[in-house]
Design a protein around this motif. Structure first.
Motif, PDB file in Angstrom:
ATOM      1  N   GLU A 178      33.186   4.468 -13.310  1.00 22.08           N
ATOM      2  CA  GLU A 178      34.690   3.815 -12.663  1.00 22.08           C
ATOM      3  C   GLU A 178      34.244   3.478 -11.221  1.00 22.08           C
ATOM      4  OE1 GLU A 178      38.354   5.907 -11.287  1.00 22.08           O
ATOM      5  OE2 GLU A 178      38.304   5.862 -13.408  1.00 22.08           O
ATOM      6  N   LYS A 179      33.363   4.081 -10.708  1.00 21.87           N
ATOM      7  CA  LYS A 179      33.236   4.036  -9.232  1.00 21.87           C
ATOM      8  C   LYS A 179      32.460   2.752  -8.815  1.00 21.87           C
ATOM      9  CE  LYS A 179      30.802   5.950  -5.084  1.00 21.87           C
ATOM     10  NZ  LYS A 179      30.074   7.157  -4.632  1.00 21.87           N
ATOM     11  N   PHE A 180      31.750   2.404  -9.474  1.00 20.57           N
ATOM     12  CA  PHE A 180      30.639   1.213  -9.755  1.00 20.57           C
ATOM     13  C   PHE A 180      31.085  -0.102 -10.618  1.00 20.57           C
ATOM     14  CE2 PHE A 180      28.060   4.530  -8.007  1.00 20.57           C
ATOM     15  CZ  PHE A 180      27.926   3.883  -6.860  1.00 20.57           C
ATOM     16  N   ASP A 181      32.444   0.170 -11.129  1.00 23.55           N
ATOM     17  CA  ASP A 181      32.918  -0.669 -12.128  1.00 23.55           C
ATOM     18  C   ASP A 181      31.893  -1.256 -13.183  1.00 23.55           C
ATOM     19  OD1 ASP A 181      34.914  -2.422 -13.226  1.00 23.55           O
ATOM     20  OD2 ASP A 181      34.195  -4.228 -11.816  1.00 23.55           O
ATOM     21  N   ILE A 182      31.163  -0.192 -13.750  1.00 21.95           N
ATOM     22  CA  ILE A 182      30.297  -0.449 -14.988  1.00 21.95           C
ATOM     23  C   ILE A 182      30.810   0.257 -16.228  1.00 21.95           C
ATOM     24  CG2 ILE A 182      28.358  -1.158 -13.323  1.00 21.95           C
ATOM     25  CD1 ILE A 182      27.328   1.993 -13.900  1.00 21.95           C
ATOM     26  N   THR A 183      30.129  -0.013 -17.300  1.00 16.61           N
ATOM     27  CA  THR A 183      30.681   0.780 -18.473  1.00 16.61           C
ATOM     28  C   THR A 183      30.000   2.143 -18.526  1.00 16.61           C
ATOM     29  OG1 THR A 183      28.780   0.095 -19.775  1.00 16.61           O
ATOM     30  CG2 THR A 183      30.596  -1.430 -19.914  1.00 16.61           C
ATOM     31  N   PHE A 184      30.716   2.964 -19.444  1.00 14.35           N
ATOM     32  CA  PHE A 184      30.048   4.397 -19.683  1.00 14.35           C
ATOM     33  C   PHE A 184      28.659   4.076 -19.974  1.00 14.35           C
ATOM     34  CE2 PHE A 184      29.016   7.980 -22.082  1.00 14.35           C
ATOM     35  CZ  PHE A 184      29.475   9.080 -21.313  1.00 14.35           C
ATOM     36  N   ASP A 185      28.203   3.193 -20.744  1.00 17.76           N
ATOM     37  CA  ASP A 185      26.748   3.194 -21.401  1.00 17.76           C
ATOM     38  C   ASP A 185      26.075   2.874 -20.263  1.00 17.76           C
ATOM     39  OD1 ASP A 185      27.699   4.021 -24.168  1.00 17.76           O
ATOM     40  OD2 ASP A 185      27.557   1.798 -24.737  1.00 17.76           O
ATOM     41  N   GLN A 186      26.500   1.792 -19.365  1.00 17.21           N
ATOM     42  CA  GLN A 186      25.369   1.577 -18.233  1.00 17.21           C
ATOM     43  C   GLN A 186      25.298   2.628 -17.519  1.00 17.21           C
ATOM     44  OE1 GLN A 186      28.092  -1.958 -17.046  1.00 17.21           O
ATOM     45  NE2 GLN A 186      26.432  -3.245 -17.608  1.00 17.21           N
ATOM     46  N   ALA A 187      26.339   3.376 -17.140  1.00 24.93           N
ATOM     47  CA  ALA A 187      26.153   4.362 -16.041  1.00 24.93           C
ATOM     48  C   ALA A 187      25.186   5.676 -16.822  1.00 24.93           C
ATOM     49  CB  ALA A 187      27.617   5.116 -16.043  1.00 24.93           C
ATOM     50  N   PHE A 188      25.414   5.691 -18.098  1.00 29.02           N
ATOM     51  CA  PHE A 188      24.589   6.828 -18.757  1.00 29.02           C
ATOM     52  C   PHE A 188      23.412   6.400 -18.972  1.00 29.02           C
ATOM     53  CE2 PHE A 188      22.813   8.388 -22.825  1.00 29.02           C
ATOM     54  CZ  PHE A 188      22.987   9.683 -22.631  1.00 29.02           C
ATOM     55  N   ASN A 189      22.785   4.896 -19.124  1.00 26.76           N
ATOM     56  CA  ASN A 189      21.725   4.530 -19.078  1.00 26.76           C
ATOM     57  C   ASN A 189      20.777   4.885 -17.736  1.00 26.76           C
ATOM     58  OD1 ASN A 189      21.251   3.684 -21.643  1.00 26.76           O
ATOM     59  ND2 ASN A 189      22.064   1.541 -21.169  1.00 26.76           N
ATOM     60  N   ILE A 190      21.775   4.702 -16.511  1.00 26.67           N
ATOM     61  CA  ILE A 190      21.268   4.913 -15.296  1.00 26.67           C
ATOM     62  C   ILE A 190      20.831   6.633 -15.265  1.00 26.67           C
ATOM     63  CG2 ILE A 190      21.987   4.994 -12.863  1.00 26.67           C
ATOM     64  CD1 ILE A 190      23.517   2.519 -13.546  1.00 26.67           C
ATOM     65  N   TYR A 191      21.786   7.299 -15.612  1.00 25.38           N
ATOM     66  CA  TYR A 191      21.451   8.731 -15.655  1.00 25.38           C
ATOM     67  C   TYR A 191      20.275   8.881 -16.335  1.00 25.38           C
ATOM     68  CZ  TYR A 191      25.516  10.592 -13.403  1.00 25.38           C
ATOM     69  OH  TYR A 191      26.638  10.679 -12.518  1.00 25.38           O
ATOM     70  N   ASN A 192      19.931   8.355 -17.314  1.00 24.18           N
ATOM     71  CA  ASN A 192      18.763   8.516 -18.222  1.00 24.18           C
ATOM     72  C   ASN A 192      17.335   8.108 -17.468  1.00 24.18           C
ATOM     73  OD1 ASN A 192      19.554   9.665 -20.852  1.00 24.18           O
ATOM     74  ND2 ASN A 192      20.059   7.622 -21.701  1.00 24.18           N
ATOM     75  N   LEU A 193      17.752   6.836 -16.730  1.00 22.60           N
ATOM     76  CA  LEU A 193      16.628   6.540 -15.888  1.00 22.60           C
ATOM     77  C   LEU A 193      16.099   7.671 -14.596  1.00 22.60           C
ATOM     78  CD1 LEU A 193      14.608   4.266 -15.192  1.00 22.60           C
ATOM     79  CD2 LEU A 193      16.588   3.416 -13.800  1.00 22.60           C
ATOM     80  N   ALA A 194      17.327   8.135 -14.097  1.00 27.89           N
ATOM     81  CA  ALA A 194      17.163   9.001 -13.253  1.00 27.89           C
ATOM     82  C   ALA A 194      16.443  10.232 -13.584  1.00 27.89           C
ATOM     83  CB  ALA A 194      18.333   9.520 -12.595  1.00 27.89           C
TER      84      ALA A 194
END
Length: 82
Positions: free
Chosen positions: A32-48
């Motif tokens: 929500e904060k970065f105006d992206i989808t849940f899947d996109q945010a989840f992929n970023i968490y996986n990258l981290a």
């Protein structure tokens, strides 16, 4: 666990439902904060997480190198006395 010194047993942490709920909320808030989808945010968490895991492997390799060097020094000092 077989060790050369007095190493304490490792803690194996179990993931609870509450922790999963917190993670889902965290990912949703990030999306929500970065105006992206849940899947996109989840992929970023996986990258981290992959970055964290790689850093741990590197740190473990450094520790391994130091320990093996120390064992080698012990062997050299013991065998050079004879």
């Amino acid at each position: 666990m077989g060790t050369l010194q007095d190493q304490q047993p490792r803690n194996y942490y179990r993931v609870t439902g509450g922790e999963i709920n917190l993670l889902i909320s965290e990912v949703l808030n990030t999306a929500e904060k970065f105006d992206i989808t849940f899947d996109q945010a989840f992929n970023i968490y996986n990258l981290a997480e992959n970055r964290r895991r790689n850093d741990l492997f590197v740190a473990n390799g450094d520790i391994w190198d130091e320990q093996i060097c120390g064992i080698g020094d012990i062997f050299i000092s013991r065998f050079n006395r004879r």
